[in-house]
Write a protein that holds these residues in place. Structure first.
Motif, PDB file in Angstrom:
ATOM      1  N   ILE A   4       0.869  -1.178   0.000  1.00  0.00           N
ATOM      2  CA  ILE A   4       0.000   0.000   0.000  1.00  0.00           C
ATOM      3  C   ILE A   4       0.903   1.225   0.000  1.00  0.00           C
ATOM      4  CG2 ILE A   4      -1.988  -1.061   1.130  1.00  0.00           C
ATOM      5  CD1 ILE A   4      -0.990  -0.023   3.779  1.00  0.00           C
ATOM      6  N   ILE A   5       0.332   2.381  -0.368  1.00  0.00           N
ATOM      7  CA  ILE A   5       1.088   3.624  -0.463  1.00  0.00           C
ATOM      8  C   ILE A   5       0.468   4.651   0.479  1.00  0.00           C
ATOM      9  CG2 ILE A   5       1.689   5.563  -1.984  1.00  0.00           C
ATOM     10  CD1 ILE A   5       1.810   3.604  -4.290  1.00  0.00           C
ATOM     11  N   TYR A   6       1.344   5.416   1.143  1.00  0.00           N
ATOM     12  CA  TYR A   6       0.876   6.495   2.011  1.00  0.00           C
ATOM     13  C   TYR A   6       1.570   7.790   1.590  1.00  0.00           C
ATOM     14  CZ  TYR A   6      -0.011   9.313   6.184  1.00  0.00           C
ATOM     15  OH  TYR A   6      -0.401  10.319   7.044  1.00  0.00           O
ATOM     16  N   CYS A   7       0.780   8.795   1.206  1.00  0.00           N
ATOM     17  CA  CYS A   7       1.299  10.107   0.807  1.00  0.00           C
ATOM     18  C   CYS A   7       0.721  11.158   1.749  1.00  0.00           C
ATOM     19  CB  CYS A   7       0.912  10.452  -0.632  1.00  0.00           C
ATOM     20  SG  CYS A   7       1.381   9.200  -1.850  1.00  0.00           S
ATOM     21  N   ARG A   8       1.520  12.178   2.056  1.00  0.00           N
ATOM     22  CA  ARG A   8       1.049  13.215   2.980  1.00  0.00           C
ATOM     23  C   ARG A   8       1.686  14.551   2.647  1.00  0.00           C
ATOM     24  NH1 ARG A   8       2.794  16.129   7.017  1.00  0.00           N
ATOM     25  NH2 ARG A   8       4.856  15.184   6.848  1.00  0.00           N
ATOM     26  N   VAL A   9       0.879  15.600   2.709  1.00  0.00           N
ATOM     27  CA  VAL A   9       1.367  16.976   2.701  1.00  0.00           C
ATOM     28  C   VAL A   9       0.719  17.684   3.882  1.00  0.00           C
ATOM     29  CG1 VAL A   9       1.811  17.113   0.217  1.00  0.00           C
ATOM     30  CG2 VAL A   9      -0.460  17.698   1.095  1.00  0.00           C
ATOM     31  N   LYS A  12      -2.048  23.639   2.692  1.00  0.00           N
ATOM     32  CA  LYS A  12      -2.993  23.786   1.591  1.00  0.00           C
ATOM     33  C   LYS A  12      -2.264  24.029   0.287  1.00  0.00           C
ATOM     34  CE  LYS A  12      -6.968  26.535   0.096  1.00  0.00           C
ATOM     35  NZ  LYS A  12      -7.848  27.683   0.411  1.00  0.00           N
ATOM     36  N   ASP A  13      -1.147  24.806   0.327  1.00  0.00           N
ATOM     37  CA  ASP A  13      -0.395  25.085  -0.897  1.00  0.00           C
ATOM     38  C   ASP A  13       0.149  23.798  -1.507  1.00  0.00           C
ATOM     39  OD1 ASP A  13      -0.876  27.753  -0.559  1.00  0.00           O
ATOM     40  OD2 ASP A  13       1.033  28.182   0.433  1.00  0.00           O
ATOM     41  N   GLN A  14       0.610  22.870  -0.656  1.00  0.00           N
ATOM     42  CA  GLN A  14       1.130  21.609  -1.171  1.00  0.00           C
ATOM     43  C   GLN A  14       0.011  20.749  -1.736  1.00  0.00           C
ATOM     44  OE1 GLN A  14       3.113  20.490   2.550  1.00  0.00           O
ATOM     45  NE2 GLN A  14       5.063  20.518   1.474  1.00  0.00           N
ATOM     46  N   VAL A  15      -1.196  20.846  -1.138  1.00  0.00           N
ATOM     47  CA  VAL A  15      -2.340  20.093  -1.655  1.00  0.00           C
ATOM     48  C   VAL A  15      -2.675  20.558  -3.060  1.00  0.00           C
ATOM     49  CG1 VAL A  15      -4.801  19.627  -1.360  1.00  0.00           C
ATOM     50  CG2 VAL A  15      -3.284  19.605   0.623  1.00  0.00           C
ATOM     51  N   GLU A  16      -2.646  21.901  -3.256  1.00  0.00           N
ATOM     52  CA  GLU A  16      -2.989  22.449  -4.551  1.00  0.00           C
ATOM     53  C   GLU A  16      -1.849  22.335  -5.552  1.00  0.00           C
ATOM     54  OE1 GLU A  16      -4.050  26.406  -3.539  1.00  0.00           O
ATOM     55  OE2 GLU A  16      -6.045  25.865  -2.759  1.00  0.00           O
ATOM     56  N   GLY A  17      -0.641  22.042  -5.080  1.00  0.00           N
ATOM     57  CA  GLY A  17       0.504  21.899  -5.972  1.00  0.00           C
ATOM     58  C   GLY A  17       0.623  20.488  -6.516  1.00  0.00           C
ATOM     59  N   THR A  18       1.873  20.072  -6.746  1.00  0.00           N
ATOM     60  CA  THR A  18       2.124  18.762  -7.361  1.00  0.00           C
ATOM     61  C   THR A  18       2.783  17.787  -6.403  1.00  0.00           C
ATOM     62  OG1 THR A  18       4.261  19.534  -8.198  1.00  0.00           O
ATOM     63  CG2 THR A  18       2.346  19.810  -9.640  1.00  0.00           C
ATOM     64  N   SER A  19       2.922  18.165  -5.123  1.00  0.00           N
ATOM     65  CA  SER A  19       3.656  17.320  -4.188  1.00  0.00           C
ATOM     66  C   SER A  19       3.024  15.939  -4.033  1.00  0.00           C
ATOM     67  CB  SER A  19       3.750  18.006  -2.831  1.00  0.00           C
ATOM     68  OG  SER A  19       4.465  17.207  -1.928  1.00  0.00           O
ATOM     69  N   LEU A  20       1.699  15.889  -3.882  1.00  0.00           N
ATOM     70  CA  LEU A  20       1.019  14.603  -3.692  1.00  0.00           C
ATOM     71  C   LEU A  20       1.198  13.708  -4.909  1.00  0.00           C
ATOM     72  CD1 LEU A  20      -2.300  15.662  -1.922  1.00  0.00           C
ATOM     73  CD2 LEU A  20      -0.478  14.262  -0.955  1.00  0.00           C
ATOM     74  N   GLU A  21       1.019  14.298  -6.100  1.00  0.00           N
ATOM     75  CA  GLU A  21       1.151  13.495  -7.317  1.00  0.00           C
ATOM     76  C   GLU A  21       2.569  12.963  -7.490  1.00  0.00           C
ATOM     77  OE1 GLU A  21      -0.301  16.319  -7.033  1.00  0.00           O
ATOM     78  OE2 GLU A  21      -2.376  16.056  -7.697  1.00  0.00           O
ATOM     79  N   SER A  22       3.565  13.804  -7.185  1.00  0.00           N
ATOM     80  CA  SER A  22       4.959  13.355  -7.336  1.00  0.00           C
ATOM     81  C   SER A  22       5.301  12.272  -6.325  1.00  0.00           C
ATOM     82  CB  SER A  22       5.909  14.547  -7.180  1.00  0.00           C
ATOM     83  OG  SER A  22       5.767  15.149  -5.907  1.00  0.00           O
ATOM     84  N   GLN A  23       4.763  12.374  -5.096  1.00  0.00           N
ATOM     85  CA  GLN A  23       5.004  11.327  -4.102  1.00  0.00           C
ATOM     86  C   GLN A  23       4.415   9.995  -4.559  1.00  0.00           C
ATOM     87  OE1 GLN A  23       4.032  12.170   0.047  1.00  0.00           O
ATOM     88  NE2 GLN A  23       4.341  14.362  -0.289  1.00  0.00           N
TER      89      GLN A  23
END
Length: 505
Positions: A4-9, A12-23
């Protein structure tokens, strides 16, 4: 194998950015390379890793429990995405281990061999260190606001904030035009001594004074109203206790505030409960030998004096209310400190590793700082260029205002993400010297600490406390686990190789 995969930011700026997708993309690539089948992806949006009660994390643990035996790996982009608290990290790891799940970082070497375990411990420690540094700088910012006469938190009852949308305050809180005069009148009436608190609550209700939720003023809110020095124009630094003159309009004078405090003190004869007392320095650290609940402390009155005892308050325990003399409990812990120590050569190796990793982290921080300064310089140059264009008439006033506002917003966004400063070589060397001195003289360190810090000392040494009469079987803390990683043995008890009892001499 399944995973399974766990991603976290955490913002709010990181949510709206690309951090989650890149993780998630990095974890998916790692899973394909290791031939792992991903059963589910858990995404934590805008939650801090300082605490373990995160929504998606709790769902992840429940999913692993329900699918025990089907999941072999949990993929995270970095250790600090999983936890920024060392104790939470190992507690969650132990829970996942019961379900047959191993934590894998796709960007960090945390294999299951001794070197990997050591690296995992160091990375978890640095994640907490970074989080603590951020917290410290946040506190420093709030303390500066207090020194400037601005209350950095939510405006107290009777005032309205000078900012909206959670922005940082630059001006003092303003009086609420409706509540302020009514609360001022309440202070004046109570200061006469003619009214009790219950009568004041009824009076406020009659005047139509209500909380932000539209409810009548509660006894706790009334206590806060008449006990908060903010209403006298005084801002108290909660970390140092220092008082600063506030720039907001006070409801009462300092003399009236002092008069009310004397009035309350004469009426209140209760004695506040003290959690930290020199007679019970091991409270919330020593546990019942029967049920393993923490023991609490109390006094037993003798003919000539009072005697401190620890006892178990768990009603279903077979040793409920059984008393243990505090002197015997303290002597047991004191003897334990004289017997346990860390082999100096191993400690030197650990500290050398920590210094090496800290220097590597420092190089990364310097590069990050350089990029930050370059970005800020570019934004300043763009602002100056925009001003020159406006002076030459190349853009209209509306275009100038729009672009200037956008650039200022970008600069504020950059300023809010100022990178941490790396530790200097001298700071590292000084810190390592103190750590070595403290770690090799635990009993002397314990005796030298003042009472408020002794509890933290015990938590570092024995994170989950110890059972009375069984202190030698207690689980040791992070520093001992790190040194143990250099050994072949896996025990965290008192006497593995590298953690040797001192000689009688």
């Amino acid at each position: 194998m399944n995973g399974i995969i766990y991603c976290r930011v955490s913002s709010k700026d990181q949510v709206e950015g690309t951090s989650l997708e890149s993780q998630e993309a990095a974890c998916q690539d790692f899973a394909r390379a290791k031939h792992l089948t991903i059963l589910k992806v858990f995404v934590e949006q805008g939650e801090s890793a300082k605490f373990a009660d995160r929504t998606q994390l709790l769902e992840l643990l429940d999913f692993c429990k329900q699918n025990k035996g089907r999941i072999q790996a949990l993929l995270v982009w970095k250790i600090d995405r999983f936890a920024r608290n060392v104790e939470d990290h190992y507690s969650l790891k132990a829970t996942l281990f019961k379900y047959g799940v191993q934590i894998l970082s796709v960007t960090e070497p945390i294999d299951n061999d001794p070197n990997g375990k050591l690296m995992e411990t160091i990375l978890a420690g640095f994640a907490q260190f970074d989080n603590d540094i951020r917290a410290m700088r946040t506190v420093q910012g709030m303390r500066r606001k207090l020194q400037e006469g601005i209350f950095p938190w939510k405006a107290p009852f009777g005032y309205v904030s000078s900012t909206t949308n959670g922005d940082k305050k630059t001006e003092p809180d303003r009086p609420d035009p409706t509540l302020f005069p009514l609360l001022q009148k309440a202070w004046q009436e109570f200061a006469t001594g003619a009214y009790t608190k219950a009568e004041m609550r009824r009076m406020l209700a009659h005047w139509g004074v209500a909380t932000a939720h539209g409810e009548p003023v509660s006894p706790q809110s009334l206590d806060n109203l008449f006990g908060n020095p903010f209403y006298a124009g005084i801002l108290v630094d909660p970390w140092s206790g220092q008082e600063h003159q506030g720039r907001h309009m006070p409801i009462v004078t300092r003399q009236e505030f002092a008069r009310v405090q004397q009035l309350i003190a004469r009426r209140n004869r209760s004695v506040p409960h003290q959690v930290i007392r020199p007679e019970f320095v091991l409270r919330r650290s020593v546990r019942c030998p029967k049920c393993h609940h923490f023991l609490t402390g109390s006094f037993s009155r003798g003919r000539t004096q009072r005697y401190p005892y620890y006892f178990c308050y768990n009603r279903v325990c077979g040793k409920h209310r059984t008393s243990y003399p505090a002197e015997a409990v303290h002597e047991e812990f004191d003897n334990f400190l004289t017997e346990v120590t860390i082999e100096p050569t191993l400690l030197d190796q650990v500290l050398e590793t920590v210094v090496t990793v800290a220097k590597e982290e420092g190089d990364l921080l310097k590069a990050k700082q350089a990029r930050w300064h370059k970005r800020r310089e570019n934004l300043n140059e763009e602002v100056q260029e925009l001003i020159r264009m406006r002076a030459k008439g190349l853009i209209t006033d509306q275009e100038f205002s729009t672009q200037k506002r956008a650039l200022y917003q970008q600069r504020m966004s950059v300023d809010s993400t100022t990178p941490s400063s790396p530790l200097t070589t001298d700071e590292l060397s000084s810190a390592m010297t103190v750590i070595k001195e403290r770690a090799t003289n635990l009993r002397e360190t314990w005796q030298a600490f003042p009472d408020p810090f002794r509890r933290r000392f015990v938590q570092c040494l024995l994170p989950v406390g110890f059972c009375h009469t069984k202190v030698r079987t207690a689980e040791l803390g992070l520093l001992f686990r790190v040194t143990d990683a250099f050994q072949d043995g896996q025990s965290t008890g008192v006497s593995p190789r590298g953690i040797e009892p001192r000689s009688a001499a």
